[in-house]
Design an enzyme around this catalytic site. Structure first.
Site, PDB file in Angstrom:
ATOM      1  N   PRO A  50     -10.195   3.461   1.789  1.00 50.46           N
ATOM      2  CA  PRO A  50     -11.030   4.318   0.948  1.00 50.46           C
ATOM      3  C   PRO A  50     -11.125   5.751   1.465  1.00 50.46           C
ATOM      4  O   PRO A  50     -11.590   6.634   0.744  1.00 50.46           O
ATOM      5  CB  PRO A  50     -12.396   3.625   0.999  1.00 50.46           C
ATOM      6  CG  PRO A  50     -12.410   2.947   2.326  1.00 50.46           C
ATOM      7  CD  PRO A  50     -11.001   2.452   2.509  1.00 50.46           C
ATOM      8  N   TYR A 101      -2.134  -9.102   9.741  1.00 51.74           N
ATOM      9  CA  TYR A 101      -2.595  -8.125  10.716  1.00 51.74           C
ATOM     10  C   TYR A 101      -2.451  -8.673  12.137  1.00 51.74           C
ATOM     11  O   TYR A 101      -3.410  -9.155  12.753  1.00 51.74           O
ATOM     12  CB  TYR A 101      -4.053  -7.751  10.453  1.00 51.74           C
ATOM     13  CG  TYR A 101      -4.342  -7.276   9.041  1.00 51.74           C
ATOM     14  CD1 TYR A 101      -3.332  -6.779   8.213  1.00 51.74           C
ATOM     15  CD2 TYR A 101      -5.636  -7.327   8.522  1.00 51.74           C
ATOM     16  CE1 TYR A 101      -3.599  -6.359   6.920  1.00 51.74           C
ATOM     17  CE2 TYR A 101      -5.907  -6.898   7.228  1.00 51.74           C
ATOM     18  CZ  TYR A 101      -4.886  -6.419   6.438  1.00 51.74           C
ATOM     19  OH  TYR A 101      -5.170  -5.998   5.159  1.00 51.74           O
ATOM     20  N   PHE A 155      -7.046  10.577   6.159  1.00 53.16           N
ATOM     21  CA  PHE A 155      -6.925  11.970   5.729  1.00 53.16           C
ATOM     22  C   PHE A 155      -8.283  12.513   5.284  1.00 53.16           C
ATOM     23  O   PHE A 155      -8.620  13.674   5.524  1.00 53.16           O
ATOM     24  CB  PHE A 155      -5.914  12.084   4.583  1.00 53.16           C
ATOM     25  CG  PHE A 155      -5.137  13.369   4.574  1.00 53.16           C
ATOM     26  CD1 PHE A 155      -3.753  13.361   4.637  1.00 53.16           C
ATOM     27  CD2 PHE A 155      -5.779  14.599   4.495  1.00 53.16           C
ATOM     28  CE1 PHE A 155      -3.022  14.553   4.629  1.00 53.16           C
ATOM     29  CE2 PHE A 155      -5.071  15.789   4.489  1.00 53.16           C
ATOM     30  CZ  PHE A 155      -3.680  15.778   4.560  1.00 53.16           C
ATOM     31  N   HIS A 206      -2.441 -11.873  -0.831  1.00 52.25           N
ATOM     32  CA  HIS A 206      -2.261 -10.519  -0.310  1.00 52.25           C
ATOM     33  C   HIS A 206      -1.391  -9.661  -1.224  1.00 52.25           C
ATOM     34  O   HIS A 206      -1.600  -8.448  -1.355  1.00 52.25           O
ATOM     35  CB  HIS A 206      -1.624 -10.594   1.084  1.00 52.25           C
ATOM     36  CG  HIS A 206      -1.954  -9.439   1.957  1.00 52.25           C
ATOM     37  ND1 HIS A 206      -2.041  -9.526   3.325  1.00 52.25           N
ATOM     38  CD2 HIS A 206      -2.222  -8.150   1.683  1.00 52.25           C
ATOM     39  CE1 HIS A 206      -2.347  -8.358   3.841  1.00 52.25           C
ATOM     40  NE2 HIS A 206      -2.453  -7.495   2.858  1.00 52.25           N
TER      41      HIS A 206
END
Length: 329
Positions: free
Chosen positions: A205, A56, A210, A124
């Site tokens: 989650p 990240y 959305f 990861h």
């Protein structure tokens, strides 16, 4: 805030964690000050589980989290990840879980996070060139040295999980799981986690936003926003998913909660060994998410959700050529 135990090794965290990725990448321009404020507010609200990774921002996200938890480090649980070759372009397209790289990433993470131990160290993504037994053994050595407390896997399949666990106990698996994304159910991973007593930490989650109810078609997002190429935001998939969210919104409204809260409460209701890690830079959205930890859904509510989305959303979560990396066992 409620608290939950993950795995058999004593890892105990808040029922909702905080995913830090969006502070640095994937969802438009980053704002370090805004990110630090969100992390501190999450802590004030009872969240003590924070998730980051070297991927990240090539260490940027870890540095932001490290700054944010100064003064409260011993009161929080920090999870970070290794497994990518950060020298390959585009970043994230190559893997490296060789023991020397695992050790190097651990030292970098300790420095970036300004700490002398990592609570949870995840692989990861599986590396096809390194046996998982070798990966698990290396993390086990870091645990013996006191640099890491708990071993985690991310985006791993059943065989990988079982083989790793036989070498160094796996405390948690992190994978995408939500009302929208149900692949873990299809691959019998949930039953395996129950068998081995491994906790589940669902990322995305809220379906990458959305399920917050605030969405627009893929082409309306900027080029550096991953939702621009997410299949769930495109064409007929978008129409189907938007209709499903509208039905979820009606159910949520009947309970005086939001779609996001309904979605997080659904996850928490699946097992007491699940801790979702929604991420946000918005204090308002953060406070809304944390409120989900107090919501209890009835059997009728869960049944209605199953009617609306029996198998998850329309559209894959990654384009062809990428998803194979996240489903490899």
């Amino acid at each position: 805030m409620q608290y939950r135990s993950l795995g058999q090794q004593g890892l105990r965290v808040s029922a909702l964690g905080f995913g830090c990725m969006g502070i640095s990448i994937a969802y438009g321009p980053s704002d370090e000050k805004e990110g630090i404020e969100a992390i501190r507010r999450a802590y004030d609200l009872g969240v003590d589980f924070f998730d980051t990774a070297e991927l990240y921002g090539n260490g940027h996200n870890e540095q932001v989290l490290g700054k944010a938890v100064q003064g409260i480090r011993d009161q929080v649980v920090i999870a970070t990840k290794f497994g990518f070759d950060m020298t390959v372009e585009p970043v994230g397209s190559g893997f490296n879980s060789h023991p020397d790289n695992i050790r190097k990433v651990a030292e970098n993470s300790l420095r970036y996070l300004q700490t002398d131990y990592i609570d949870v160290f995840y692989q990861h993504i599986p590396d096809p060139n390194v046996p998982i037994e070798e990966v698990a053994g290396t993390v086990g050595e870091l645990i013996q040295q006191g640099k890491v407390k708990y071993f985690g896997l991310s985006n791993a399949g059943p065989d990988t999980i079982r083989r790793a666990h036989a070498v160094t106990p796996v405390s948690v698996l992190q994978s995408e799981y939500s009302i929208f994304e149900r692949e873990l159910e299809d691959r019998n991973i949930l039953s395996l986690l129950k068998e081995l007593e491994i906790g589940l930490v669902p990322y995305s989650p809220l379906g990458r936003g959305f399920l917050t109810g605030s969405v627009k078609p893929a082409e309306e997002y900027p080029e550096n926003d991953m939702r621009r190429w997410d299949e769930r935001w495109q064409g007929s998939n978008y129409t189907y998913n938007l209709n499903a969210v509208q039905q979820l919104r009606e159910l949520a409204a009947s309970k005086n909660i939001t779609v996001a809260q309904l979605s997080l409460a659904w996850l928490l209701a699946q097992s007491d060994n699940i801790v979702p890690i929604p991420g946000t830079r918005s204090i308002k959205r953060l406070e809304e998410n944390v409120g989900a930890s107090q919501i209890v859904l009835s059997a009728e509510d869960l049944g209605r959700i199953a009617e609306i989305l029996p198998h998850g959303s329309a559209g894959g979560r990654y384009p062809a050529g990428v998803i194979e990396n996240f489903t490899r066992d």
